[in-house]
Enzyme design. Structure first.
Site, PDB file in Angstrom:
ATOM      1  N   LYS A  30      19.989 -55.711  61.295  1.00  0.00           N
ATOM      2  CA  LYS A  30      21.057 -54.823  60.823  1.00  0.00           C
ATOM      3  C   LYS A  30      21.933 -54.400  62.001  1.00  0.00           C
ATOM      4  O   LYS A  30      21.455 -53.823  62.976  1.00  0.00           O
ATOM      5  CB  LYS A  30      20.449 -53.590  60.158  1.00  0.00           C
ATOM      6  CG  LYS A  30      21.509 -52.671  59.572  1.00  0.00           C
ATOM      7  CD  LYS A  30      20.871 -51.550  58.788  1.00  0.00           C
ATOM      8  CE  LYS A  30      20.532 -50.370  59.650  1.00  0.00           C
ATOM      9  NZ  LYS A  30      21.693 -49.635  60.169  1.00  0.00           N
ATOM     10  N   ASP A  59      26.168 -53.182  58.569  1.00  0.00           N
ATOM     11  CA  ASP A  59      26.022 -51.874  57.907  1.00  0.00           C
ATOM     12  C   ASP A  59      27.175 -50.952  58.304  1.00  0.00           C
ATOM     13  O   ASP A  59      27.030 -50.084  59.155  1.00  0.00           O
ATOM     14  CB  ASP A  59      24.665 -51.288  58.344  1.00  0.00           C
ATOM     15  CG  ASP A  59      24.387 -49.916  57.764  1.00  0.00           C
ATOM     16  OD1 ASP A  59      24.985 -49.572  56.732  1.00  0.00           O
ATOM     17  OD2 ASP A  59      23.552 -49.192  58.350  1.00  0.00           O
ATOM     18  N   LEU A  60      28.343 -51.197  57.692  1.00  0.00           N
ATOM     19  CA  LEU A  60      29.510 -50.375  58.060  1.00  0.00           C
ATOM     20  C   LEU A  60      29.877 -49.381  56.959  1.00  0.00           C
ATOM     21  O   LEU A  60      30.824 -48.613  57.115  1.00  0.00           O
ATOM     22  CB  LEU A  60      30.715 -51.273  58.390  1.00  0.00           C
ATOM     23  CG  LEU A  60      30.539 -52.186  59.609  1.00  0.00           C
ATOM     24  CD1 LEU A  60      31.824 -52.974  59.871  1.00  0.00           C
ATOM     25  CD2 LEU A  60      30.150 -51.411  60.853  1.00  0.00           C
ATOM     26  N   LYS A  61      29.180 -49.427  55.855  1.00  0.00           N
ATOM     27  CA  LYS A  61      29.370 -48.434  54.774  1.00  0.00           C
ATOM     28  C   LYS A  61      30.853 -48.136  54.528  1.00  0.00           C
ATOM     29  O   LYS A  61      31.324 -47.022  54.746  1.00  0.00           O
ATOM     30  CB  LYS A  61      28.643 -47.124  55.121  1.00  0.00           C
ATOM     31  CG  LYS A  61      27.165 -47.281  55.385  1.00  0.00           C
ATOM     32  CD  LYS A  61      26.520 -45.925  55.633  1.00  0.00           C
ATOM     33  CE  LYS A  61      25.056 -46.016  55.948  1.00  0.00           C
ATOM     34  NZ  LYS A  61      24.758 -46.571  57.292  1.00  0.00           N
ATOM     35  N   TYR A  63      34.292 -47.052  53.126  1.00  0.00           N
ATOM     36  CA  TYR A  63      34.729 -45.993  52.206  1.00  0.00           C
ATOM     37  C   TYR A  63      36.215 -45.772  52.435  1.00  0.00           C
ATOM     38  O   TYR A  63      36.615 -45.266  53.482  1.00  0.00           O
ATOM     39  CB  TYR A  63      33.952 -44.697  52.500  1.00  0.00           C
ATOM     40  CG  TYR A  63      34.261 -43.566  51.558  1.00  0.00           C
ATOM     41  CD1 TYR A  63      33.373 -43.239  50.542  1.00  0.00           C
ATOM     42  CD2 TYR A  63      35.432 -42.832  51.664  1.00  0.00           C
ATOM     43  CE1 TYR A  63      33.650 -42.214  49.659  1.00  0.00           C
ATOM     44  CE2 TYR A  63      35.720 -41.801  50.782  1.00  0.00           C
ATOM     45  CZ  TYR A  63      34.829 -41.495  49.781  1.00  0.00           C
ATOM     46  OH  TYR A  63      35.101 -40.472  48.919  1.00  0.00           O
ATOM     47  N   ASP A  64      37.038 -46.184  51.466  1.00  0.00           N
ATOM     48  CA  ASP A  64      38.486 -46.013  51.631  1.00  0.00           C
ATOM     49  C   ASP A  64      39.139 -46.239  50.274  1.00  0.00           C
ATOM     50  O   ASP A  64      38.435 -46.346  49.258  1.00  0.00           O
ATOM     51  CB  ASP A  64      39.004 -47.006  52.699  1.00  0.00           C
ATOM     52  CG  ASP A  64      40.194 -46.440  53.476  1.00  0.00           C
ATOM     53  OD1 ASP A  64      41.145 -45.970  52.804  1.00  0.00           O
ATOM     54  OD2 ASP A  64      40.181 -46.454  54.711  1.00  0.00           O
ATOM     55  N   ASN A  67      42.388 -50.904  47.807  1.00  0.00           N
ATOM     56  CA  ASN A  67      43.013 -52.058  48.459  1.00  0.00           C
ATOM     57  C   ASN A  67      42.522 -52.237  49.897  1.00  0.00           C
ATOM     58  O   ASN A  67      42.255 -53.357  50.345  1.00  0.00           O
ATOM     59  CB  ASN A  67      44.541 -51.900  48.428  1.00  0.00           C
ATOM     60  CG  ASN A  67      45.222 -53.145  48.924  1.00  0.00           C
ATOM     61  OD1 ASN A  67      45.001 -54.238  48.390  1.00  0.00           O
ATOM     62  ND2 ASN A  67      45.995 -53.011  49.993  1.00  0.00           N
ATOM     63  N   THR A 118      19.803 -41.371  53.136  1.00  0.00           N
ATOM     64  CA  THR A 118      18.409 -40.901  53.167  1.00  0.00           C
ATOM     65  C   THR A 118      18.225 -39.683  54.071  1.00  0.00           C
ATOM     66  O   THR A 118      17.158 -39.084  54.101  1.00  0.00           O
ATOM     67  CB  THR A 118      17.455 -42.029  53.639  1.00  0.00           C
ATOM     68  OG1 THR A 118      18.061 -42.665  54.760  1.00  0.00           O
ATOM     69  CG2 THR A 118      17.221 -43.037  52.552  1.00  0.00           C
ATOM     70  N   ARG A 208      13.741 -47.265  64.580  1.00  0.00           N
ATOM     71  CA  ARG A 208      12.966 -46.703  65.688  1.00  0.00           C
ATOM     72  C   ARG A 208      11.503 -47.136  65.743  1.00  0.00           C
ATOM     73  O   ARG A 208      11.017 -47.433  66.846  1.00  0.00           O
ATOM     74  CB  ARG A 208      13.130 -45.170  65.705  1.00  0.00           C
ATOM     75  CG  ARG A 208      14.523 -44.786  66.202  1.00  0.00           C
ATOM     76  CD  ARG A 208      14.920 -43.381  65.862  1.00  0.00           C
ATOM     77  NE  ARG A 208      15.273 -43.249  64.445  1.00  0.00           N
ATOM     78  CZ  ARG A 208      15.802 -42.162  63.901  1.00  0.00           C
ATOM     79  NH1 ARG A 208      16.026 -41.092  64.664  1.00  0.00           N
ATOM     80  NH2 ARG A 208      16.119 -42.120  62.624  1.00  0.00           N
TER      81      ARG A 208
HETATM   82  O1  C5P Z   1      15.399 -45.614  63.123  1.00  0.00           O
HETATM   83  P1  C5P Z   1      15.354 -45.645  61.627  1.00  0.00           P
HETATM   84  O2  C5P Z   1      14.230 -46.513  61.097  1.00  0.00           O
HETATM   85  O3  C5P Z   1      15.420 -44.285  60.992  1.00  0.00           O
HETATM   86  O4  C5P Z   1      16.719 -46.417  61.254  1.00  0.00           O
HETATM   87  C1  C5P Z   1      17.241 -46.489  59.970  1.00  0.00           C
HETATM   88  C2  C5P Z   1      18.527 -47.248  60.018  1.00  0.00           C
HETATM   89  O5  C5P Z   1      19.025 -47.289  58.702  1.00  0.00           O
HETATM   90  C3  C5P Z   1      19.611 -46.610  60.878  1.00  0.00           C
HETATM   91  O6  C5P Z   1      20.363 -47.673  61.443  1.00  0.00           O
HETATM   92  C4  C5P Z   1      20.451 -45.820  59.897  1.00  0.00           C
HETATM   93  O7  C5P Z   1      21.815 -45.745  60.283  1.00  0.00           O
HETATM   94  C5  C5P Z   1      20.340 -46.716  58.643  1.00  0.00           C
HETATM   95  N1  C5P Z   1      20.581 -46.078  57.361  1.00  0.00           N
HETATM   96  C6  C5P Z   1      19.904 -44.953  56.930  1.00  0.00           C
HETATM   97  N2  C5P Z   1      20.167 -44.406  55.700  1.00  0.00           N
HETATM   98  C7  C5P Z   1      21.074 -44.995  54.893  1.00  0.00           C
HETATM   99  C8  C5P Z   1      21.755 -46.152  55.304  1.00  0.00           C
HETATM  100  C9  C5P Z   1      21.470 -46.664  56.560  1.00  0.00           C
HETATM  101  O8  C5P Z   1      19.048 -44.459  57.650  1.00  0.00           O
HETATM  102  N3  C5P Z   1      21.269 -44.515  53.683  1.00  0.00           N
END
Ligand code: C5P
Length: 229
Positions: A30, A59-61, A63-64, A67, A118, A208
């Site tokens: 990711k 994973d750039l999520k 939101y805009d 278009n 989360t 992590r």
């Molecule tokens: O280090 P950890 O296991 O908490 O990393 C979770 C990864 O998932 C991070 O890169 C975080 O930005 C991403 N993430 C998240 N919750 C979301 C979407 C992505 O924790 N809803």
């Protein structure tokens, strides 16, 4: 269930070292804000050079406005990534426009929608959305399903329920995984692998607990072993 390792390290060198260490595993990687803002396309191509069968989740999520989201999706599709995501709260029209823009492509990346981050707990969520997490997650998942997306990013605790609301094949990808009871840090709703299995999660994201481990390859190996039993 598949494993996605988050490359959230402070330099491209460290991310590539981690990826190199993991290059024999059948996993997703990711690439999120930190790494992409800093290292952009160079990082993506270096990762594919290391192992062409690494699957990349950007994973750039997004939101805009609709278009702009569709334009961004088109550009992402040109970068040869395997999956990217948008915020479901950008609305059904925006998600439909994204999928419509990708339709003519021979091969397109999977598109997931973020339901509820989360890191939100009940109170912080209610402050922003004036609704319960579960209700809103359901609504977001249904809208992304109806818009033709491939799945959602959600909490482990919502995976099974959201599949029930949509269909079993609707992908769920869940961060906040602490495979063997590692510290939750800023994640509020964390779970272990057994819970993810029970909840029928398709892809777990682990950051992590892998890159802070003394031996990340061993941590990944241990996770993969647990996924397959
Ligand atoms: O280090 P950890 O296991 O908490 O990393 C979770 C990864 O998932 C991070 O890169 C975080 O930005 C991403 N993430 C998240 N919750 C979301 C979407 C992505 O924790 N809803």
């Amino acid at each position: 269930m598949q494993l996605c390792v988050a490359l959230d390290l402070p330099s491209m060198k460290e991310n590539l070292e981690l990826a190199k260490e993991l290059k024999t595993f059948d996993i997703w990687l990711k690439v999120g804000f930190r790494s992409f803002i800093r290292d952009g396309r160079t990082l993506l191509s270096e990762l594919k050079n290391l192992n062409p069968s690494f699957r990349i989740f950007l994973d750039l999520k997004l939101y805009d406005i609709p278009n702009t989201m569709a334009d961004a999706a088109e550009e992402i599709a040109k970068m040869d990534v395997d999956m990217f995501n948008v915020h479901a709260s950008a609305g059904k029209e925006a998600m439909q426009r994204v999928m419509h823009r990708l339709e003519p492509l021979k091969k397109r990346p999977l598109v997931l929608a973020v339901t509820v981050l989360t890191s939100f707990d009940y109170h912080t969520f209610k402050e922003i959305y004036s609704n319960d997490i579960e209700e809103k997650a359901k609504q977001f998942a249904l809208q992304s399903y109806q818009a033709g997306l491939d799945g959602v990013v959600c909490s482990v605790f919502e995976s099974s329920m959201l599949k029930h609301e949509t269909e079993p094949g609707f992908i769920t990808l869940t961060p906040g995984i602490r495979p063997f009871g590692e510290p939750s840090e800023d994640q509020k709703r964390v779970a272990d692998i057994e819970t993810a299995k029970r909840e029928k999660v398709d892809i777990i994201v682990v950051g992590r607990p892998v890159y802070k481990a003394k031996k990340p390859a061993e941590a990944v190996e241990r996770i993969l072993q647990n996924l397959s039993v």
